[in-house]
Design a protein around this motif. Structure first.
Motif, PDB file in Angstrom:
ATOM      1  N   ARG A 188     -31.027   5.281  16.049  1.00 10.56           N
ATOM      2  CA  ARG A 188     -31.653   5.959  14.723  1.00 10.56           C
ATOM      3  C   ARG A 188     -30.293   6.194  13.961  1.00 10.56           C
ATOM      4  N   GLU A 219     -26.077   2.893   8.520  1.00  8.76           N
ATOM      5  CA  GLU A 219     -25.843   1.329   7.782  1.00  8.76           C
ATOM      6  C   GLU A 219     -26.852   1.123   6.445  1.00  8.76           C
ATOM      7  N   GLU A 234     -28.512   3.046  12.317  1.00  7.06           N
ATOM      8  CA  GLU A 234     -29.342   2.588  11.493  1.00  7.06           C
ATOM      9  C   GLU A 234     -29.367   3.040  10.162  1.00  7.06           C
ATOM     10  N   ARG A 235     -29.475   4.439  10.346  1.00 11.52           N
ATOM     11  CA  ARG A 235     -29.606   5.447   9.072  1.00 11.52           C
ATOM     12  C   ARG A 235     -28.211   5.080   8.240  1.00 11.52           C
TER      13      ARG A 235
END
Length: 168
Positions: free
Chosen positions: A38, A44, A41-42
């Motif tokens: 998570r 990125e 992903e954040r």
């Protein structure tokens, strides 16, 4: 900067995941890996959170709640729908059909999930060490990876079963 942030958050994440894992019915390593994913992903999508430690604590609790909800919703079968021990042609055909459907669904999974689950389902009964060597990944990441892949498989099969139910 990113490497320093990840290094600094490691001990906090390990402590938070250990504290939340028991109540959620999961392993601390599974929670840790889910939160790392998570966070990456954040980062990125929009860079690091303004308050990384606070974000991390909230993310661990969110993942723990998600796991608890999943555990509450998933109920084991009382009995296997078509038991392979019954040797009638109908039961054998149903069992073969279920195995084919499972293998087809495994092949449609994303990333390295198909290879991992095929190795786990292999009749050669491979150990985690052998699977890790075959897939060229660390043995410690097999459990969390397996958990993620099984979650994907569960969602895929659930949507297919729901789509095939009789309506009306």
């Amino acid at each position: 900067m990113t490497h320093d942030l990840l290094t600094a958050l490691g001990p906090l994440l390990a402590a938070e995941a250990s504290a939340e894992a028991y109540a959620s019915g999961s392993e601390p390593g599974d929670l840790e890996q889910a939160v790392w994913v998570r966070l990456l992903e954040r980062m990125e999508a929009g860079g690091p959170p303004p308050d990384p430690q606070g974000w991390l604590r909230r993310a661990v609790r969110l993942e723990a709640r998600r796991t608890r909800r999943t555990v509450r919703r998933e109920l084991p079968y009382g009995i296997e729908p078509a038991d392979d021990h019954e040797r009638t042609p109908e039961h054998l055909a149903l069992a073969a059909s279920r195995r084919r459907a499972l293998r087809d669904a495994v092949r449609r999974l994303p990333g390295r999930c198909p290879r991992l689950l095929e190795a786990l389902l292999s009749p050669r009964d491979l150990t985690y060490r052998e699977i890790a060597g075959e897939l060229a990944i660390s043995q410690g990441s097999l459990g969390p990876e397996r958990s993620r892949c099984l979650g994907c498989l569960r969602r895929l099969l659930t949507s297919e079963v729901a789509a095939r139910e009789a309506r009306g």
